[in-house]
Structure formats: structure tokens, C-alpha cells
Design a protein around this motif. Sequence first.
Motif, PDB file in Angstrom:
ATOM      1  N   SER A  68     -13.311  14.877  22.265  1.00 11.68           N
ATOM      2  CA  SER A  68     -12.093  14.724  21.472  1.00 11.68           C
ATOM      3  C   SER A  68     -12.038  13.363  20.788  1.00 11.68           C
ATOM      4  O   SER A  68     -11.637  13.256  19.617  1.00 11.68           O
ATOM      5  N   LEU A 111      -5.309  13.428  20.720  1.00 12.23           N
ATOM      6  CA  LEU A 111      -6.452  13.411  21.627  1.00 12.23           C
ATOM      7  C   LEU A 111      -6.164  14.320  22.814  1.00 12.23           C
ATOM      8  O   LEU A 111      -5.103  14.227  23.434  1.00 12.23           O
ATOM      9  N   GLU A 112      -7.111  15.179  23.118  1.00  7.73           N
ATOM     10  CA  GLU A 112      -6.946  16.127  24.217  1.00  7.73           C
ATOM     11  C   GLU A 112      -8.202  16.118  25.076  1.00  7.73           C
ATOM     12  O   GLU A 112      -9.296  15.842  24.595  1.00  7.73           O
TER      13      GLU A 112
END
Length: 253
Positions: free
Chosen positions: A87, A76-77
Amino acid sequence: MTFASRIRRVPIAFAPEAGQEAQDLFPDLPPEIRELIRGAAGCSPYLAGLLARERDWISAALTGAPEAALDDALILEGDTDSALRVSLRQAKRRVALLTGLADLAGVWSLEQVTGALTQLADKATHAALTFQVGVEIRRGKLPGQGDDAIETAAGAVALAMGKMGAHELNYSSDIDLIMLFDDSRYDRDAFHDARAAFVRATRRMVSMLSENTHEGYVFRTDLRLRPDPAVTPVCVSMEAAERYYESLGRTWE
């Protein structure tokens, strides 16, 4: 072992034309995977849509081990609210697609299927909670807390109940959370400010997970299993929760 080498079965397409349309998107994949795609898309419009939308990612994911693909999907970004929301929804699409195919093909057991979906919920909840608590910290709303407290959510805890707590989430499950915060980390004079900050962060976390946008949604999130939900805030201090369970909690709680 690769995904293809572990295929034990494939579904028969209920809608052959839809299945063929999806299969044609993946001319370079091994025939056994293309047959799986045909059957899956021909039985599930939802999976057909995910196959089209995540075509490039799933093409690469299915060439290796599904466990490695799951790890990749769960990255996850996003350093802004909007970026993290995108994301999270991308991760939901990819995990749902990978898990659905692994389930239909007999690549994963039931425990692995529900475990993958629960792992997504755990990662998503942690990411959303720590991000929103970080917002409160940077605004100076959590007394005595700095950036080093973000990873631990400055003492906030999301306690998973129901199917998530049992690692038994299915494809349409919502998640039941009890939100608590460690009031021992805050001076008595700072308690009300801290509680107000955690309430705001919790509400934004729920929005981040539950809101249905053009990217989809992550999980419907229910906070009503907390102590006395009709009168308590959405995030309760651990001391207050302990007092409730000791004196007023019902048997099922």
C-alpha cells in the motif's frame, strides 16, 4: 475546479513515439489531458512507466480536482507487514504521478508540489511507525502499553529534518528523521525494555520505507542526524536528547 480546467502548459515530447504510446492508453480522456500525457511520457520514462502501471487510477483521478485525487492516493491500508508495504509503494507511485503531471501542467504551484510530496512522506512515516510499534505492543515488549497506544506510537516521535521538515521535498529526496521516544511514559525498571522495543520498531520502519522491491520503494530514510549517531541507538530517549543538545550539541544542531 477540475484538473483539465487548470492546465496552463504542456511539455513537448522529447521522444514522440513513447509519448504517443502512453497517450493511446487513455482514449477517453479530454484532449488537453491526453496532450499532457503525451508530453510527460515523451520526456520522462519514469512517468511513462507510472502511467501504464496506474492507468485505471489516474484515468479517474484526472477527471476531478487534483486535491481530491491526492487525498485518495494517500489512503493507506494493510493489516499485515506485507500488505502495508504494498500500500505504501502504491501511494508513492500515485502521488509521484499525480504531482508530476500537476507540476508539468502548471496546475500546482511549487509550494503545492513540494507540499504533496512532503504530505506523502508524513503519512507514510506515521503509518510505518505506528504499525511497527503496534507489533512490539502486541508482543508484550512495551510495558504498560495496549492497543490504545498504537495511534500515538506509544510515545515514539519521528522528527522530520532537512527538506521534509521544511515541506520542501522533491521527487528524488530522501527523508532525514530523528527518532525519539518519551521515556517519561515508562517506569525506570522498564526503560531498557522500552528502548530496545523502539529500536527494533525503528529499524523495521526504515526497512518498510526504504527497501526496494518489485513494487518500488517509498523513501530512502536517513537517521544519522540524531544526537551523536556513531554511539547512540537509532531511537533515543527524549531526556537523553535534551541533555545532549544542552551540553554537547553543536551550533548547527
